[in-house]
Scaffold this motif. Structure first.
Motif, PDB file in Angstrom:
ATOM      1  N   SER A   1       0.831  -1.206   0.000  1.00  0.00           N
ATOM      2  CA  SER A   1       0.000   0.000   0.000  1.00  0.00           C
ATOM      3  C   SER A   1       0.868   1.260   0.000  1.00  0.00           C
ATOM      4  O   SER A   1       0.582   2.225  -0.731  1.00  0.00           O
ATOM      5  CB  SER A   1      -0.923  -0.020   1.215  1.00  0.00           C
ATOM      6  OG  SER A   1      -1.659   1.161   1.294  1.00  0.00           O
ATOM      7  N   VAL A   2       1.919   1.273   0.821  1.00  0.00           N
ATOM      8  CA  VAL A   2       2.830   2.429   0.859  1.00  0.00           C
ATOM      9  C   VAL A   2       3.488   2.619  -0.505  1.00  0.00           C
ATOM     10  O   VAL A   2       3.603   3.746  -1.003  1.00  0.00           O
ATOM     11  CB  VAL A   2       3.890   2.233   1.966  1.00  0.00           C
ATOM     12  CG1 VAL A   2       5.013   3.247   1.836  1.00  0.00           C
ATOM     13  CG2 VAL A   2       3.254   2.321   3.342  1.00  0.00           C
TER      14      VAL A   2
ATOM     15  N   ARG B   1       2.315   1.744  -3.442  1.00  0.00           N
ATOM     16  CA  ARG B   1       1.317   2.277  -4.377  1.00  0.00           C
ATOM     17  C   ARG B   1       1.111   3.774  -4.174  1.00  0.00           C
ATOM     18  O   ARG B   1       1.033   4.535  -5.140  1.00  0.00           O
ATOM     19  CB  ARG B   1      -0.010   1.542  -4.192  1.00  0.00           C
ATOM     20  CG  ARG B   1      -0.226   0.500  -5.239  1.00  0.00           C
ATOM     21  CD  ARG B   1      -1.641  -0.037  -5.197  1.00  0.00           C
ATOM     22  NE  ARG B   1      -1.541  -1.457  -4.953  1.00  0.00           N
ATOM     23  CZ  ARG B   1      -2.032  -2.101  -3.923  1.00  0.00           C
ATOM     24  NH1 ARG B   1      -2.735  -1.475  -3.034  1.00  0.00           N
ATOM     25  NH2 ARG B   1      -1.872  -3.385  -3.786  1.00  0.00           N
ATOM     26  N   CYS B   2       1.023   4.190  -2.916  1.00  0.00           N
ATOM     27  CA  CYS B   2       0.844   5.618  -2.620  1.00  0.00           C
ATOM     28  C   CYS B   2       2.043   6.429  -3.092  1.00  0.00           C
ATOM     29  O   CYS B   2       1.897   7.532  -3.633  1.00  0.00           O
ATOM     30  CB  CYS B   2       0.629   5.829  -1.125  1.00  0.00           C
ATOM     31  SG  CYS B   2      -0.942   5.199  -0.521  1.00  0.00           S
ATOM     32  N   LEU B   3       3.221   5.880  -2.902  1.00  0.00           N
ATOM     33  CA  LEU B   3       4.437   6.566  -3.343  1.00  0.00           C
ATOM     34  C   LEU B   3       4.480   6.662  -4.865  1.00  0.00           C
ATOM     35  O   LEU B   3       4.867   7.701  -5.418  1.00  0.00           O
ATOM     36  CB  LEU B   3       5.665   5.832  -2.810  1.00  0.00           C
ATOM     37  CG  LEU B   3       7.017   6.486  -3.001  1.00  0.00           C
ATOM     38  CD1 LEU B   3       7.040   7.891  -2.418  1.00  0.00           C
ATOM     39  CD2 LEU B   3       8.103   5.648  -2.350  1.00  0.00           C
TER      40      LEU B   3
ATOM     41  N   ASP C   1       1.841   6.819  -6.789  1.00  0.00           N
ATOM     42  CA  ASP C   1       0.858   7.867  -7.116  1.00  0.00           C
ATOM     43  C   ASP C   1       1.450   9.256  -6.893  1.00  0.00           C
ATOM     44  O   ASP C   1       1.237  10.172  -7.694  1.00  0.00           O
ATOM     45  CB  ASP C   1      -0.408   7.704  -6.280  1.00  0.00           C
ATOM     46  CG  ASP C   1      -1.227   6.496  -6.666  1.00  0.00           C
ATOM     47  OD1 ASP C   1      -1.028   5.968  -7.781  1.00  0.00           O
ATOM     48  OD2 ASP C   1      -2.071   6.068  -5.845  1.00  0.00           O
ATOM     49  N   LEU C   2       2.191   9.423  -5.800  1.00  0.00           N
ATOM     50  CA  LEU C   2       2.835  10.699  -5.501  1.00  0.00           C
ATOM     51  C   LEU C   2       3.812  11.084  -6.606  1.00  0.00           C
ATOM     52  O   LEU C   2       3.821  12.233  -7.071  1.00  0.00           O
ATOM     53  CB  LEU C   2       3.559  10.631  -4.156  1.00  0.00           C
ATOM     54  CG  LEU C   2       4.399  11.845  -3.777  1.00  0.00           C
ATOM     55  CD1 LEU C   2       3.516  13.054  -3.534  1.00  0.00           C
ATOM     56  CD2 LEU C   2       5.254  11.530  -2.564  1.00  0.00           C
TER      57      LEU C   2
ATOM     58  N   SER D   1       1.932  12.192  -9.698  1.00  0.00           N
ATOM     59  CA  SER D   1       1.380  13.528  -9.499  1.00  0.00           C
ATOM     60  C   SER D   1       2.466  14.593  -9.554  1.00  0.00           C
ATOM     61  O   SER D   1       2.262  15.676 -10.108  1.00  0.00           O
ATOM     62  CB  SER D   1       0.663  13.609  -8.144  1.00  0.00           C
ATOM     63  OG  SER D   1      -0.428  12.727  -8.108  1.00  0.00           O
TER      64      SER D   1
END
Length: 95
Positions: free
Chosen positions: A9-10, A12-14, A16-17, A20
């Motif tokens: 999960s971390v 995936r978030c990274l 996405d960051l 962006s």
């Protein structure tokens, strides 16, 4: 959640960051502040990779002992007191 799920999960978030940030960099340019943010994100990526390598419980569990099944047929005397399922008794014919 397990440690593996949390790290995924971390990651995936990274990811996405970083996507962006790429879009933001195209809009506002790659000035000093943007380079600083990108360097921080790269450090986060490296830190998560190190954490994934060192996290306990992420190694594959040992494979359980396998039981070998012989190819030789079973002794027919094991089945003398049972009926063949769905076929009826041996001395009678199916309807």
């Amino acid at each position: 959640m397990s440690v593996h799920d949390e790290l995924t999960s971390v990651q995936r978030c990274l990811d996405d960051l970083l996507r962006s940030m790429g879009r933001l960099e195209q809009q506002i340019g790659g000035g000093l502040d943007m380079r600083r943010v990108r360097a921080d994100a790269d450090h986060l990526r490296e830190s998560v990779a190190l954490l994934r390598e060192s996290a306990p419980g992420l190694t594959k569990p040992p494979r359980p002992d396998l039981v070998s099944i012989p190819d030789t047929p079973y002794d027919n005397s094991l089945w003398t007191d049972s009926d063949d399922e769905g076929l009826g008794a041996r001395d009678r014919h199916a309807p």
